[in-house]
Design a protein around this motif. Structure first.
Motif, PDB file in Angstrom:
ATOM      1  N   TYR A  18      34.752  46.088  44.283  1.00 30.21           N
ATOM      2  CA  TYR A  18      34.545  44.986  43.344  1.00 30.21           C
ATOM      3  C   TYR A  18      35.493  45.002  42.146  1.00 30.21           C
ATOM      4  CZ  TYR A  18      32.000  47.246  39.461  1.00 30.21           C
ATOM      5  OH  TYR A  18      31.680  47.996  38.358  1.00 30.21           O
ATOM      6  N   PRO A  19      35.866  46.172  41.582  1.00 26.85           N
ATOM      7  CA  PRO A  19      36.856  46.113  40.499  1.00 26.85           C
ATOM      8  C   PRO A  19      38.220  45.613  40.991  1.00 26.85           C
ATOM      9  CG  PRO A  19      35.706  48.224  40.481  1.00 26.85           C
ATOM     10  CD  PRO A  19      35.399  47.560  41.785  1.00 26.85           C
ATOM     11  N   VAL A  20      38.580  46.009  42.233  1.00 33.65           N
ATOM     12  CA  VAL A  20      39.850  45.545  42.807  1.00 33.65           C
ATOM     13  C   VAL A  20      39.796  44.037  43.023  1.00 33.65           C
ATOM     14  CG1 VAL A  20      41.508  45.827  44.684  1.00 33.65           C
ATOM     15  CG2 VAL A  20      40.113  47.776  43.961  1.00 33.65           C
ATOM     16  N   ILE A  21      38.669  43.563  43.543  1.00 35.49           N
ATOM     17  CA  ILE A  21      38.501  42.126  43.784  1.00 35.49           C
ATOM     18  C   ILE A  21      38.609  41.346  42.487  1.00 35.49           C
ATOM     19  CG2 ILE A  21      36.843  40.348  44.485  1.00 35.49           C
ATOM     20  CD1 ILE A  21      35.788  42.407  46.563  1.00 35.49           C
ATOM     21  N   LEU A  22      37.931  41.820  41.439  1.00 37.31           N
ATOM     22  CA  LEU A  22      37.983  41.128  40.147  1.00 37.31           C
ATOM     23  C   LEU A  22      39.400  41.147  39.579  1.00 37.31           C
ATOM     24  CD1 LEU A  22      34.650  42.266  38.455  1.00 37.31           C
ATOM     25  CD2 LEU A  22      35.182  40.041  39.455  1.00 37.31           C
ATOM     26  N   GLY A  23      40.095  42.274  39.766  1.00 34.05           N
ATOM     27  CA  GLY A  23      41.482  42.342  39.308  1.00 34.05           C
ATOM     28  C   GLY A  23      42.380  41.393  40.078  1.00 34.05           C
ATOM     29  N   MET A  24      42.212  41.354  41.405  1.00 32.70           N
ATOM     30  CA  MET A  24      42.985  40.433  42.241  1.00 32.70           C
ATOM     31  C   MET A  24      42.673  38.981  41.884  1.00 32.70           C
ATOM     32  SD  MET A  24      44.836  42.067  44.658  1.00 32.70           S
ATOM     33  CE  MET A  24      44.951  43.671  45.452  1.00 32.70           C
ATOM     34  N   LEU A  25      41.383  38.698  41.671  1.00 33.84           N
ATOM     35  CA  LEU A  25      40.987  37.355  41.268  1.00 33.84           C
ATOM     36  C   LEU A  25      41.649  36.971  39.954  1.00 33.84           C
ATOM     37  CD1 LEU A  25      37.172  37.186  42.108  1.00 33.84           C
ATOM     38  CD2 LEU A  25      38.956  35.705  43.006  1.00 33.84           C
ATOM     39  N   GLY A  26      41.779  37.978  39.082  1.00 39.37           N
ATOM     40  CA  GLY A  26      42.423  37.717  37.792  1.00 39.37           C
ATOM     41  C   GLY A  26      43.840  37.225  37.962  1.00 39.37           C
ATOM     42  N   HIS A  27      44.600  37.859  38.887  1.00 35.99           N
ATOM     43  CA  HIS A  27      45.972  37.406  39.149  1.00 35.99           C
ATOM     44  C   HIS A  27      45.972  35.971  39.669  1.00 35.99           C
ATOM     45  CE1 HIS A  27      47.859  41.159  38.299  1.00 35.99           C
ATOM     46  NE2 HIS A  27      47.334  41.807  39.311  1.00 35.99           N
ATOM     47  N   THR A  28      45.044  35.686  40.582  1.00 33.17           N
ATOM     48  CA  THR A  28      44.979  34.349  41.163  1.00 33.17           C
ATOM     49  C   THR A  28      44.536  33.323  40.135  1.00 33.17           C
ATOM     50  OG1 THR A  28      44.392  35.353  43.268  1.00 33.17           O
ATOM     51  CG2 THR A  28      44.012  33.003  43.063  1.00 33.17           C
ATOM     52  N   ALA A 152      46.290  54.565  40.213  1.00 36.68           N
ATOM     53  CA  ALA A 152      44.873  54.643  39.861  1.00 36.68           C
ATOM     54  C   ALA A 152      43.984  54.332  41.062  1.00 36.68           C
ATOM     55  CB  ALA A 152      44.567  53.683  38.709  1.00 36.68           C
ATOM     56  N   ASP A 153      44.368  53.336  41.855  1.00 37.11           N
ATOM     57  CA  ASP A 153      43.592  52.996  43.053  1.00 37.11           C
ATOM     58  C   ASP A 153      43.522  54.171  44.018  1.00 37.11           C
ATOM     59  OD1 ASP A 153      43.176  50.463  42.093  1.00 37.11           O
ATOM     60  OD2 ASP A 153      44.540  49.463  43.480  1.00 37.11           O
ATOM     61  N   GLY A 154      44.638  54.872  44.185  1.00 32.62           N
ATOM     62  CA  GLY A 154      44.679  56.013  45.094  1.00 32.62           C
ATOM     63  C   GLY A 154      43.719  57.123  44.688  1.00 32.62           C
ATOM     64  N   LEU A 155      43.429  57.195  43.378  1.00 30.91           N
ATOM     65  CA  LEU A 155      42.471  58.177  42.865  1.00 30.91           C
ATOM     66  C   LEU A 155      41.057  57.608  42.823  1.00 30.91           C
ATOM     67  CD1 LEU A 155      44.580  59.652  39.904  1.00 30.91           C
ATOM     68  CD2 LEU A 155      44.136  60.715  42.137  1.00 30.91           C
ATOM     69  N   SER A 156      40.875  56.422  43.400  1.00 30.91           N
ATOM     70  CA  SER A 156      39.590  55.690  43.409  1.00 30.91           C
ATOM     71  C   SER A 156      39.155  55.263  42.020  1.00 30.91           C
ATOM     72  CB  SER A 156      38.479  56.547  44.067  1.00 30.91           C
ATOM     73  OG  SER A 156      38.812  56.854  45.404  1.00 30.91           O
ATOM     74  N   LEU A 157      40.111  55.158  41.083  1.00 37.70           N
ATOM     75  CA  LEU A 157      39.841  54.674  39.720  1.00 37.70           C
ATOM     76  C   LEU A 157      40.232  53.196  39.661  1.00 37.70           C
ATOM     77  CD1 LEU A 157      41.341  57.728  37.772  1.00 37.70           C
ATOM     78  CD2 LEU A 157      38.922  57.274  38.239  1.00 37.70           C
ATOM     79  N   THR A 158      39.405  52.368  40.276  1.00 39.29           N
ATOM     80  CA  THR A 158      39.785  50.967  40.472  1.00 39.29           C
ATOM     81  C   THR A 158      39.435  50.057  39.296  1.00 39.29           C
ATOM     82  OG1 THR A 158      37.698  50.626  41.675  1.00 39.29           O
ATOM     83  CG2 THR A 158      39.661  51.122  42.987  1.00 39.29           C
ATOM     84  N   LYS A 159      38.695  50.567  38.312  1.00 38.76           N
ATOM     85  CA  LYS A 159      38.253  49.694  37.216  1.00 38.76           C
ATOM     86  C   LYS A 159      39.332  49.441  36.165  1.00 38.76           C
ATOM     87  CE  LYS A 159      33.289  50.594  37.526  1.00 38.76           C
ATOM     88  NZ  LYS A 159      32.075  51.056  36.821  1.00 38.76           N
ATOM     89  N   TYR A 160      40.290  50.360  36.027  1.00 40.20           N
ATOM     90  CA  TYR A 160      41.308  50.204  34.976  1.00 40.20           C
ATOM     91  C   TYR A 160      42.098  48.905  35.151  1.00 40.20           C
ATOM     92  CZ  TYR A 160      40.579  54.952  33.264  1.00 40.20           C
ATOM     93  OH  TYR A 160      40.025  56.080  32.704  1.00 40.20           O
ATOM     94  N   ALA A 161      42.547  48.646  36.362  1.00 40.58           N
ATOM     95  CA  ALA A 161      43.323  47.430  36.617  1.00 40.58           C
ATOM     96  C   ALA A 161      42.464  46.188  36.400  1.00 40.58           C
ATOM     97  CB  ALA A 161      43.883  47.446  38.036  1.00 40.58           C
ATOM     98  N   MET A 162      41.183  46.287  36.748  1.00 38.87           N
ATOM     99  CA  MET A 162      40.279  45.150  36.550  1.00 38.87           C
ATOM    100  C   MET A 162      40.211  44.762  35.073  1.00 38.87           C
ATOM    101  SD  MET A 162      36.137  45.000  37.189  1.00 38.87           S
ATOM    102  CE  MET A 162      35.803  46.113  35.802  1.00 38.87           C
ATOM    103  N   TYR A 163      40.003  45.755  34.202  1.00 43.45           N
ATOM    104  CA  TYR A 163      39.933  45.457  32.768  1.00 43.45           C
ATOM    105  C   TYR A 163      41.249  44.895  32.246  1.00 43.45           C
ATOM    106  CZ  TYR A 163      35.578  48.186  32.800  1.00 43.45           C
ATOM    107  OH  TYR A 163      34.320  48.657  33.061  1.00 43.45           O
ATOM    108  N   ALA A 164      42.358  45.467  32.729  1.00 44.99           N
ATOM    109  CA  ALA A 164      43.680  45.009  32.271  1.00 44.99           C
ATOM    110  C   ALA A 164      43.904  43.544  32.632  1.00 44.99           C
ATOM    111  CB  ALA A 164      44.775  45.876  32.901  1.00 44.99           C
ATOM    112  N   VAL A 165      43.539  43.174  33.855  1.00 43.71           N
ATOM    113  CA  VAL A 165      43.778  41.804  34.313  1.00 43.71           C
ATOM    114  C   VAL A 165      42.846  40.818  33.621  1.00 43.71           C
ATOM    115  CG1 VAL A 165      43.726  40.276  36.317  1.00 43.71           C
ATOM    116  CG2 VAL A 165      44.707  42.549  36.529  1.00 43.71           C
ATOM    117  N   ILE A 166      41.571  41.202  33.438  1.00 42.21           N
ATOM    118  CA  ILE A 166      40.632  40.305  32.760  1.00 42.21           C
ATOM    119  C   ILE A 166      41.101  40.021  31.340  1.00 42.21           C
ATOM    120  CG2 ILE A 166      38.294  40.146  31.802  1.00 42.21           C
ATOM    121  CD1 ILE A 166      37.304  41.634  34.320  1.00 42.21           C
TER     122      ILE A 166
END
Length: 464
Positions: A18-28, A152-166
């Motif tokens: 879900y953090p990856v999805i929210l981050g991807m949605l942010g780009h879109t 970060a994704d490779g370390l399963s830390l997927t929320k950082y990119a989500m916050y950055a994109v939002i």
């Protein structure tokens, strides 16, 4: 295996995705916000933004595709608890992303004259050229950001990119509003204002990501003591050997959709604007599958590091099933609301634009019916591709995507779009054909590969 063995993996898959999805949605959403705001200026401006974004998005797909090579190697190293491996891949990946970002900016900037050779309307090209200059520059911070994100994704830390994109989206909306329409003391810049909003938001996104990761005490070992002396050819070669085919896979798909934009433009500005509306909506739902694709890459990479191939197959299939369920829900949503969704993108209150915009909405609503079907196979192909990247299997999938999109998909789009009464709808039927072929052949590749890995593991265990 029964269905429950797959569905019990759903909760962990969703937590990771879900953090990856929210981050991807942010780009879109950045693109959708631009389209909605620019669409208020008129169909020509919307078509210009569509044309400009199509050029930049092709380059961006190369950058994003290349950066995905970082994630499976990091995930494998994390499962192996090999800190040195994770650190060196991070540094080399960031270096390569920086070089690639500079190169992609230069390529797009020098490729602008191609717009004059594509048979696009003159007024659209005139508006698009200055827009491309600024959005092309935003590729540099965007691709460097991807280096941090994939680490970060490779370390399963997927929320950082989500916050950055939002956060960057909030900035994009504000800057767009001020500069597109000339609010308060700011000049009215039209679509150039939208381009500047994209640049500012992406620079912020990069800065935010660097600071956030750097301040994490558990990640300090990966940031300290970096020197260019650490950069070595073997590691660069390993990442590049995965990154180049991965970038080609994404390029082939994005180029197919870009071809659809150009084919629509050759039909007329209204068809091009309608194509952009439908593509924006389809891209938004596609981001859910993209998020699950990253989840597949991470989890398959972890299981590869642990050499547990039966669990790897089960985890991957659980993600495939989850993606299919989600995309079917979105397909039903598109079918139910295909007549209403395009209205959000155009100004229907202006009587001078009403007739033109009504035609755009009519075309876009038909395209959404085709999109309802193709996003299911689009979702399948992208999550299977993520699983194959997690296995670090990239060469054969590259051949598969080329054949699916450019030997099957584009010829169908070209013929039905330009040589039959279907026009824009025919173009999208070609997209459906290409995506369906990719989904089928990529899944066959995954099934054969994992079956072989499991058989080899069983043979080794019997010998031992």
């Amino acid at each position: 295996m029964n269905l429950a063995q797959y569905t019990k993996e759903f909760s962990y898959n969703i937590r990771l995705a879900y953090p990856v999805i929210l981050g991807m949605l942010g780009h879109t959403i950045t693109g959708i916000i631009d389209n909605i705001m620019v669409g208020q200026l008129g169909a020509a401006e919307l078509a210009a933004a569509s044309l400009g974004n199509s050029m930049v998005f092709v380059a961006m797909s190369v950058g994003i595709g290349f950066s995905t090579a970082i994630t499976p190697i990091i995930a494998e190293g994390d499962a192996e608890k090999d800190t040195a491996k994770v650190r060196t891949v991070f540094h080399h990946g960031l270096f390569l992303c920086t070089m690639l970002g500079i190169m992609l900016f230069a390529v797009v900037w020098f490729a602008k004259p191609l717009m004059n050779l594509m048979g696009q309307p003159d007024e659209v090209v005139a508006l698009a050229a200055p827009y491309v200059d600024w959005v092309a520059f935003s590729l540099l911070p965007m691709v460097i950001f991807q280096g941090y994100k994939q680490f970060a994704d490779g370390l399963s830390l997927t929320k950082y990119a989500m916050y950055a994109v939002i956060a960057s989206n909030v900035i994009n909306v504000v800057v767009n509003y001020l500069l597109i329409y000339g609010i308060w003391i700011f000049p009215k810049m039209g679509i150039i204002g939208a381009a500047l909003g994209t640049v500012v938001s992406r620079v912020f996104m990069l800065i935010y990501m660097h600071i956030s990761l750097y301040r994490n005490s558990k990640l300090q070992t990966y940031f300290k003591g970096f020197t260019f002396k650490e950069i070595t050819k073997p590691i660069l070669k390993k990442i590049t050997s995965l990154g180049v085919p991965s970038s080609m896979q994404m390029l082939f798909e994005v180029a197919l959709f870009t071809g659809a934009v150009w084919l629509s433009g050759s039909i007329g500005a209204n068809s091009q604007a309608a194509n952009q509306i439908a593509l924006s909506l389809a891209s938004m739902t596609f981001m859910f599958a993209m998020g699950l694709s990253v989840t597949a890459m991470i989890r398959v990479g972890n299981q590869k590091g642990l050499q547990d191939y039966k669990k790897l197959q089960l985890v991957a299939r659980s993600i495939f099933l989850l993606a299919i369920i989600l995309e079917i829900v979105f397909a039903l949503f598109f079918v139910l609301f295909h007549d209403y969704l395009p209205m959000f993108f155009l100004n229907m209150k202006n009587p001078e634009l009403a007739l033109e915009n009504s035609e755009v909405i009519s075309i876009a609503s038909t395209l959404l019916l085709v999109a309802a079907v193709f996003q299911i196979t689009d979702g399948i192909q992208v999550v299977v591709l993520g699983a194959l990247r997690g296995l670090q299997d990239v060469k054969i999938p590259t051949y598969i995507t080329f054949v699916a999109y450019w030997v099957i998909g584009f010829p169908v789009s070209y013929y039905l779009g330009l040589h039959t009464p279907l026009k824009a709808t025919g173009i999208w039927i070609g997209l459906l054909a290409g995506l369906t072929a990719a989904a089928i052949f990529l899944y066959i590749r995954f099934h054969v590969l994992t079956k072989r890995l499991i058989a080899n593991a069983v043979s080794k265990a019997e010998v031992a």
